[in-house]
Enzyme design. Sequence first.
Site, PDB file in Angstrom:
ATOM      1  N   PRO A 115       0.825  -1.212   0.000  1.00 50.11           N
ATOM      2  CA  PRO A 115       0.000   0.000   0.000  1.00 50.11           C
ATOM      3  C   PRO A 115       0.860   1.263   0.000  1.00 50.11           C
ATOM      4  CG  PRO A 115      -0.265  -1.224   2.070  1.00 50.11           C
ATOM      5  CD  PRO A 115       0.590  -2.065   1.173  1.00 50.11           C
ATOM      6  N   ALA A 118       1.970   4.023   3.343  1.00 50.21           N
ATOM      7  CA  ALA A 118       1.433   3.438   4.577  1.00 50.21           C
ATOM      8  C   ALA A 118       2.532   3.008   5.542  1.00 50.21           C
ATOM      9  CB  ALA A 118       0.541   2.254   4.229  1.00 50.21           C
ATOM     10  N   LEU A 120       5.231   1.182   4.678  1.00 54.49           N
ATOM     11  CA  LEU A 120       5.831  -0.103   4.298  1.00 54.49           C
ATOM     12  C   LEU A 120       6.856   0.046   3.173  1.00 54.49           C
ATOM     13  CD1 LEU A 120       2.712  -2.482   4.456  1.00 54.49           C
ATOM     14  CD2 LEU A 120       4.372  -1.980   6.247  1.00 54.49           C
ATOM     15  N   GLY A 121       7.282   1.271   2.910  1.00 55.26           N
ATOM     16  CA  GLY A 121       8.377   1.466   1.955  1.00 55.26           C
ATOM     17  C   GLY A 121       7.993   1.217   0.508  1.00 55.26           C
ATOM     18  N   ALA A 124      10.175   3.194  -2.144  1.00 53.83           N
ATOM     19  CA  ALA A 124      11.548   2.687  -2.264  1.00 53.83           C
ATOM     20  C   ALA A 124      11.567   1.385  -3.058  1.00 53.83           C
ATOM     21  CB  ALA A 124      12.151   2.456  -0.880  1.00 53.83           C
ATOM     22  N   ASP A 167      14.914   2.931   3.725  1.00 48.31           N
ATOM     23  CA  ASP A 167      13.980   2.171   2.883  1.00 48.31           C
ATOM     24  C   ASP A 167      14.671   1.606   1.649  1.00 48.31           C
ATOM     25  OD1 ASP A 167      12.160   3.182   4.668  1.00 48.31           O
ATOM     26  OD2 ASP A 167      10.732   3.831   3.153  1.00 48.31           O
TER      27      ASP A 167
HETATM   28  O1  PMV Z   1       6.718   5.863   5.721  1.00 46.84           O
HETATM   29  P1  PMV Z   1       7.965   5.442   5.041  1.00 46.84           P
HETATM   30  O2  PMV Z   1       7.969   3.992   4.683  1.00 46.84           O
HETATM   31  O3  PMV Z   1       8.262   6.312   3.840  1.00 46.84           O
HETATM   32  O4  PMV Z   1       9.188   5.648   6.060  1.00 46.84           O
HETATM   33  C1  PMV Z   1       9.619   6.944   6.413  1.00 46.84           C
HETATM   34  C2  PMV Z   1      10.703   6.861   7.454  1.00 46.84           C
HETATM   35  C3  PMV Z   1      11.294   8.194   7.920  1.00 46.84           C
HETATM   36  O5  PMV Z   1      12.298   7.875   8.876  1.00 46.84           O
HETATM   37  C4  PMV Z   1      10.240   9.063   8.579  1.00 46.84           C
HETATM   38  C5  PMV Z   1      11.930   8.961   6.770  1.00 46.84           C
HETATM   39  C6  PMV Z   1      13.133   8.251   6.184  1.00 46.84           C
HETATM   40  O6  PMV Z   1      13.420   8.496   4.997  1.00 46.84           O
HETATM   41  O7  PMV Z   1      13.832   7.514   6.889  1.00 46.84           O
END
Ligand code: PMV
Length: 332
Positions: A115, A118, A120-121, A124, A167
């Site tokens: 998703p 949400a 879960l990356g 990336a 990520d």
């Molecule tokens: O929500 P996500 O999966 O994009 O994770 C973001 C994590 C953060 O630490 C808030 C930003 C990052 O790039 O590490």
Amino acid sequence: MVTSSAPGKVFLFGEHAVVYGEPAVPCAIGLRARVTVTRREEGLRVRAGDLSLDGFAVEYDGDTSTPEVDVPENLLDAAMGYINEAVAQARTAASERGIDAGETGFEVVVDSDIPLGAGLGSSAAVVVAAIDAATRELGVELPREELADRAYQVEHAVQDGGASRADTFCATMGGAVRIEGEDCRTLDTPDLPLVVGYDGGAGDTGELVAQVRALRESHGFVADTVSTVGDLVRRGETALAADDRETLGELMNVNHGLLSALGVSARSLDAMVWAAREAGARGAKLTGAGGGGCIVALGDPDELEPALSYAPACEDAFHAELDTGGLRQEEL
Ligand code: PMV
């Protein structure tokens, strides 16, 4: 035509604080984004029916034209930005190896289980798979480290410099990894029983990172909260190496509390965290940027999955199996 895929991830510990140079430990899970790239005469055609964007297909000639589709502009900009930048990285990587790819067109088809937005990356995983597929389509095979670095450059550009390497490195390598600034390593990880609860929503990573930055600037002591997360992650690494699940759970609970203090939790995330704890989870926390999206809980999936599914805040709950392979090429 080349298809590559890369996994999503949960953060066991350390999101947000990682943006300030503290360590973080994300862990790849068995949900994947698959990207198929085919050369075409010119221009870029992107089809991304499963990017949780209600299905959209756009054709455009490059960075200048805006496709006309009925989806929120910020989601569309982000999705198109990731693909544009990933293709640009693939072209640069090829030209650095003496292949003239400047004018080559591509058709890019994205099909993702993860998703969007949400925690879960998803972006990336799409970017890592897209760079790999596009470079292979141009006849170049990038070493994983370079691929992870190029994927990070894409996230850095699209998220206005707010992204960490967490990520993208995790999606490339698989398994659990440790990120501290530029230093990225893979970790030996026990196959932890992890369950994800998803509220059906999304958080805007760029906005949430900016919100934490503003809070940190207004109140000096917020920097202490961020460095406490770093201390917690260092303890978490020791507990992970010893497969000490009791301590891991405890630390996940503390990490959730600290993320709440940083203002990035949400009512739905708190409700799912409590539903998991009441069903016997050793620990539970939000994962990723927060604001909405997913939580991750450590405990028996047979207990946690049904308990979370019945929680009013939860739209979907599933056992998140550890992915150990990271990026891979798919058979056509
Ligand atoms: O929500 P996500 O999966 O994009 O994770 C973001 C994590 C953060 O630490 C808030 C930003 C990052 O790039 O590490």
